[in-house]
Every structure is written in structure tokens, then in C-alpha cells.
Write a protein that holds these residues in place. Structure first.
Motif, mmCIF file in Angstrom:
data_model
loop_
_atom_site.group_PDB
_atom_site.id
_atom_site.type_symbol
_atom_site.label_atom_id
_atom_site.label_comp_id
_atom_site.label_asym_id
_atom_site.label_seq_id
_atom_site.Cartn_x
_atom_site.Cartn_y
_atom_site.Cartn_z
ATOM 1 N N ALA A 117 0.829 -1.209 0.000
ATOM 2 C CA ALA A 117 0.000 0.000 0.000
ATOM 3 C C ALA A 117 0.861 1.257 0.000
ATOM 4 O O ALA A 117 0.588 2.209 -0.750
ATOM 5 N N PHE A 118 1.901 1.278 0.810
ATOM 6 C CA PHE A 118 2.756 2.459 0.887
ATOM 7 C C PHE A 118 3.415 2.744 -0.465
ATOM 8 O O PHE A 118 3.482 3.890 -0.906
ATOM 9 N N LYS A 119 3.889 1.684 -1.124
ATOM 10 C CA LYS A 119 4.534 1.865 -2.431
ATOM 11 C C LYS A 119 3.558 2.382 -3.473
ATOM 12 O O LYS A 119 3.962 3.077 -4.421
ATOM 13 N N ASN A 141 9.130 4.246 8.478
ATOM 14 C CA ASN A 141 10.025 4.855 7.481
ATOM 15 C C ASN A 141 9.469 4.721 6.065
ATOM 16 O O ASN A 141 9.586 5.635 5.253
ATOM 17 N N GLU A 142 8.868 3.552 5.769
ATOM 18 C CA GLU A 142 8.305 3.344 4.434
ATOM 19 C C GLU A 142 7.122 4.273 4.185
ATOM 20 O O GLU A 142 6.977 4.834 3.092
ATOM 21 N N ALA A 143 6.275 4.434 5.190
ATOM 22 C CA ALA A 143 5.135 5.340 5.044
ATOM 23 C C ALA A 143 5.613 6.774 4.851
ATOM 24 O O ALA A 143 5.123 7.498 3.980
ATOM 25 N N GLN A 144 6.590 7.158 5.636
ATOM 26 C CA GLN A 144 7.118 8.516 5.541
ATOM 27 C C GLN A 144 7.782 8.754 4.182
ATOM 28 O O GLN A 144 7.585 9.812 3.569
ATOM 29 N N ALA A 145 8.539 7.767 3.703
ATOM 30 C CA ALA A 145 9.230 7.910 2.418
ATOM 31 C C ALA A 145 8.239 8.080 1.269
ATOM 32 O O ALA A 145 8.541 8.761 0.274
ATOM 33 N N ASN A 146 7.058 7.470 1.411
ATOM 34 C CA ASN A 146 6.051 7.552 0.352
ATOM 35 C C ASN A 146 4.999 8.625 0.628
ATOM 36 O O ASN A 146 4.005 8.715 -0.096
ATOM 37 N N ARG A 147 5.230 9.402 1.703
ATOM 38 C CA ARG A 147 4.374 10.548 2.035
ATOM 39 C C ARG A 147 2.916 10.141 2.226
ATOM 40 O O ARG A 147 1.990 10.764 1.701
ATOM 41 N N VAL A 148 2.718 9.043 2.957
ATOM 42 C CA VAL A 148 1.371 8.593 3.285
ATOM 43 C C VAL A 148 1.241 8.436 4.791
ATOM 44 O O VAL A 148 2.227 8.479 5.524
ATOM 45 N N GLY A 346 -6.497 19.420 6.000
ATOM 46 C CA GLY A 346 -5.897 20.628 6.568
ATOM 47 C C GLY A 346 -4.398 20.667 6.475
ATOM 48 O O GLY A 346 -3.765 21.619 6.919
ATOM 49 N N ASP A 347 -3.818 19.605 5.917
ATOM 50 C CA ASP A 347 -2.361 19.506 5.791
ATOM 51 C C ASP A 347 -1.694 19.714 7.132
ATOM 52 O O ASP A 347 -0.712 20.442 7.275
ATOM 53 N N ARG A 348 -2.276 19.069 8.171
ATOM 54 C CA ARG A 348 -1.745 19.221 9.503
ATOM 55 C C ARG A 348 -1.133 17.925 9.986
ATOM 56 O O ARG A 348 -1.543 16.847 9.597
ATOM 57 N N ASN A 349 -0.126 18.038 10.838
ATOM 58 C CA ASN A 349 0.520 16.855 11.398
ATOM 59 C C ASN A 349 0.260 16.826 12.903
ATOM 60 O O ASN A 349 1.093 17.201 13.701
ATOM 61 N N VAL A 350 -0.953 16.422 13.262
ATOM 62 C CA VAL A 350 -1.360 16.442 14.661
ATOM 63 C C VAL A 350 -0.551 15.445 15.463
ATOM 64 O O VAL A 350 -0.065 15.736 16.553
ATOM 65 N N HIS A 351 -0.366 14.245 14.931
ATOM 66 C CA HIS A 351 0.344 13.191 15.657
ATOM 67 C C HIS A 351 1.772 13.114 15.121
ATOM 68 O O HIS A 351 2.088 12.316 14.270
ATOM 69 N N SER A 352 2.633 13.933 15.661
ATOM 70 C CA SER A 352 3.967 14.129 15.087
ATOM 71 C C SER A 352 4.816 12.879 15.084
ATOM 72 O O SER A 352 5.676 12.732 14.240
ATOM 73 N N ASN A 353 4.611 11.972 16.049
ATOM 74 C CA ASN A 353 5.454 10.787 16.075
ATOM 75 C C ASN A 353 4.793 9.578 15.427
ATOM 76 O O ASN A 353 5.230 8.465 15.597
ATOM 77 N N ARG A 354 3.686 9.834 14.694
ATOM 78 C CA ARG A 354 3.081 8.750 13.937
ATOM 79 C C ARG A 354 2.774 9.208 12.519
ATOM 80 O O ARG A 354 1.749 8.929 11.950
ATOM 81 N N ILE A 355 3.726 9.962 11.943
ATOM 82 C CA ILE A 355 3.673 10.455 10.575
ATOM 83 C C ILE A 355 2.555 11.487 10.392
ATOM 84 O O ILE A 355 1.427 11.104 10.141
#
Length: 355
Positions: A117-119, A141-148, A346-355
Motif C-alpha cells: 500500500a505504501f509503495k 520509514n516506508e510510510a514517511q518515504a512515500n508521504r502517506v 488541513g495539511d496538519r501533522n497532529v500526531h507528530s510521532n506517527r507520521i
């Protein structure tokens, strides 16, 4: 904003997710959320996809009549028979809800489902403990690398926000210890043992009530709590805890004599998962512990779960709620979807340590 979703695995929780989407449709619309199910894939019930959206009322009818998805009416856009991997790769869903039966020792097939899914740049919401406990950093890391986005609130205490509450409301605190009753089956058994019956009798009763599986090994040997501790350590404390780092003692080490001693001391036995920051490092245990009546965890009875976060500013905060159940776990999926939708919109990152 219309948010398309695909369900991979369609057991009791998945079916309840569909019911919630039907029941809460007006509420969700009022909050600005429109969720459209475009794909459902299940090993036993079949697989259907319609890029314009499936009829949730018809699916709900089929489920209640114990019919398979093969009976879903054919339309011009309907595609049948995709495997789980084919569904993830080909669906036009924005988010995959991963709810397959997963081997907790390996985390499969859910780990591979997440990576696929991430890919394909699809978000993932999941309820499986195994992938988060075993491969948190890799999947993060995989989710972050694929911006999801990747959410898994239901993996620890079902619909009780054991992850979201500290992330959203305990920010700026340093959490020195997390301890909790993270398995309702064990808590029920200990409660019944306090009332004078044996462990084996209490276990049998828990099975009859549906709290325990036919094979209760994961519960009474501590593996269920172990995996939840690994998630809490990795996600909330940024400690890369592994299975071999946790000392685990079985619930079966508690005897009827131990129960008598607890009563004499005006204390209670609870099956506790605990992570502590010590000067020598991090100590993690899963074991029966004798708690004083002043400890809020001692008052938690039945099949309920509870967790205490020991914070340097707020002090100890205890959260009590259901740790299992189809409606509760389906709610965890729904709140993850809502949060995800809010962040995307909203392009917000509410949960900063969970992407």
C-alpha cells in the motif's frame, strides 16, 4: 471531501465498520467527512470492487443473511475476484483498512499488505498488533518515504485511545513509566479468582462468555500484552523495544494461596504490562503484580482495560475503557479515518510521532 477506502479482511470488525458508516453517515457529513467504500476483499467471503463506490446497505444485507460477497449484484463497473494484493495495487482507494487474520509471530500477511500500500502511495489504517509491534520503524520509514499516513489506534486498547490521548493531550510531558491492564481476559480471570474459584474454572467461564479464545495461550502466557507493550514503547517513548527485551511471566504463576495473601494485605493481583525508564536503561515486564488499593489500576474489574502514564508535569494519568470488542475496534478504525481525513484536508501533522 470524498475519501475512498478499501477493506482488506471482512470479518466481524470489518462488517461493523460498514454498519458504523451507515449509522453515522449524517453525523460524518455534518463533520465534513464522506467515506466511500470502493473495495472489499476477504479470503472466505470473496472480493468485489467498484470505482464509483459499493452499496453499503446491500453489503450489510448480504452479511446479515450469511451470504458471500459473490451474491452482490453485478454492475457495469463491478470487478470480482481480486486477491488482497491485487486489490491493494489496483483499487482507486485513498486508504487501505487492513484487518486480515495475521500471524502475530511474523506479522504476515499484514506487513506485506502495508508495504504494498505504501509503495502505491495509499494510506493504511489497521487493527493488527503484530506489524506495529514487530516492524514499527521499518513501516514508519516506508510510510514517511512515500508521504502517506499509517494509523493503528485499535492495536492497543481497541476504541479506547491509548495512543491518541497521550499524543494529543500529554504533549510536553516526559513520560517516565507506562503501566497497564492490557488484557481483559486475564483481568476477568483474576477477578473471578478473588471471588474464590480456581484459575481453570475462571478460564473456562471466560471462554464461555467469549472473553477468551478456545486456545487462550496468547492471553494467559502474556503474549498479547507483550505485543501491546512493544507498540507503546516504540510509538510513545521512542524506545526500540524487542520481544527479547521484555520479561514475561505467565498468569498461571498466581495460585489460590496468592489470592488469600492479597486479601490479607488488602491488595489486589493484576496482570500488568509495564515500561519504566531507569538510570540503567529501560525495564519492561509482563507479570502479575500485587497492587495496593490506592493504585487506580486495582479498581479496574471484569474484562476492562486500563493504562497509567506517569508524566513529569501532569502527574499520573489513568485511562480506563474497553480493550476489545467489535464495535469498539470498529470505532478505532473510524476515528483513525476521521483523523486522517482532517490531516489530509488541513495539511496538519497532529500526531507528530506517527507520521
Amino acid at each position: 471531501m470524498e475519501h475512498k477506502i478499501a477493506l482488506i479482511g471482512f470479518g466481524g470488525v470489518g462488517q461493523t465498520v460498514i454498519e458504523l458508516l451507515i449509522q453515522k453517515e449524517q453525523t460524518l457529513h455534518r463533520l465534513g467527512h464522506t467515506f466511500v467504500v470502493v473495495s472489499i476483499c476477504d479470503l472466505y467471503k470473496g472480493s468485489i470492487h467498484d470505482e464509483n463506490g459499493l452499496d453499503l446497505f446491500k453489503i450489510n444485507e448480504l452479511v446479515k443473511s450469511n451470504d458471500s460477497l459473490d451474491s452482490y449484484p453485478t454492475t457495469t463497473k463491478l470487478i470480482r475476484g481480486w486477491s488482497s494484493k491485487e486489490t491493494i495495487m489496483n483499487t482507486n482507494a485513498d486508504t487501505i483498512i487492513e484487518m486480515t487474520f495475521t500471524n502475530t509471530s511474523t506479522g504476515q500477511p499484514a506487513i506485506d499488505h502495508c508495504l504494498t500500500a505504501f509503495k502505491k502511495q495509499k494510506n493504511v489504517v489497521m487493527t493488527n498488533k503484530g506489524p506495529v509491534a514487530l516492524e514499527y520503524k521499518r513501516l514508519y520509514n516506508e510510510a514517511q518515504a512515500n508521504r502517506v499516513k499509517w494509523y493503528f489506534e485499535g492495536a492497543v486498547m481497541s476504541g479506547t485511545p491509548a495512543l491518541r490521548l497521550p499524543e494529543a493531550t500529554l504533549v510536553a510531558n516526559t513520560i517516565s513509566e507506562i503501566s497497564g491492564i492490557l488484557n481483559g481476559t486475564c483481568n476477568f480471570i483474576l477477578m473471578r479468582m478473588e471471588e474464590g474459584i480456581s484459575l481453570s474454572e475462571a478460564l473456562k467461564e471466560a471462554q464461555q462468555l467469549g472473553y477468551a479464545e478456545a486456545d487462550p495461550t496468547n492471553d494467559i502466557e502474556g503474549y498479547d500484552v507483550l505485543y501491546k507493550l512493544l507498540i507503546l514503547a516504540n510509538v510513545l517513548l521512542d524506545v526500540p523495544l524487542k520481544r527479547e527485551d521484555v520479561q514475561v511471566k505467565s498468569l498461571t504463576t498466581i495460585s489460590e494461596e496468592d489470592m488469600k495473601i492479597a486479601k490479607q494485605k488488602n491488595a489486589k493481583w493484576k496482570y500488568i504490562g509495564s515500561i519504566k525508564h531507569l538510570p540503567t536503561g529501560t525495564k519492561a515486564t509482563v507479570q502479575p503484580e500485587l497492587l495496593s488499593m490506592s493504585d487506580p489500576l486495582s479498581a479496574v474489574s471484569g474484562a476492562m482495560n486500563a493504562i497509567t502514564y506517569d508524566c513529569d508535569i501532569s502527574g499520573p494519568i489513568t485511562l480506563v475503557g474497553a480493550g476489545a470488542g467489535k464495535p469498539e475496534t470498529a470505532y478505532a478504525v473510524l476515528i483513525d479515518l476521521i483523523t486522517l481525513n482532517q490531516e489530509i484536508g488541513g495539511d496538519r501533522n497532529v500526531h507528530s510521532n506517527r507520521i
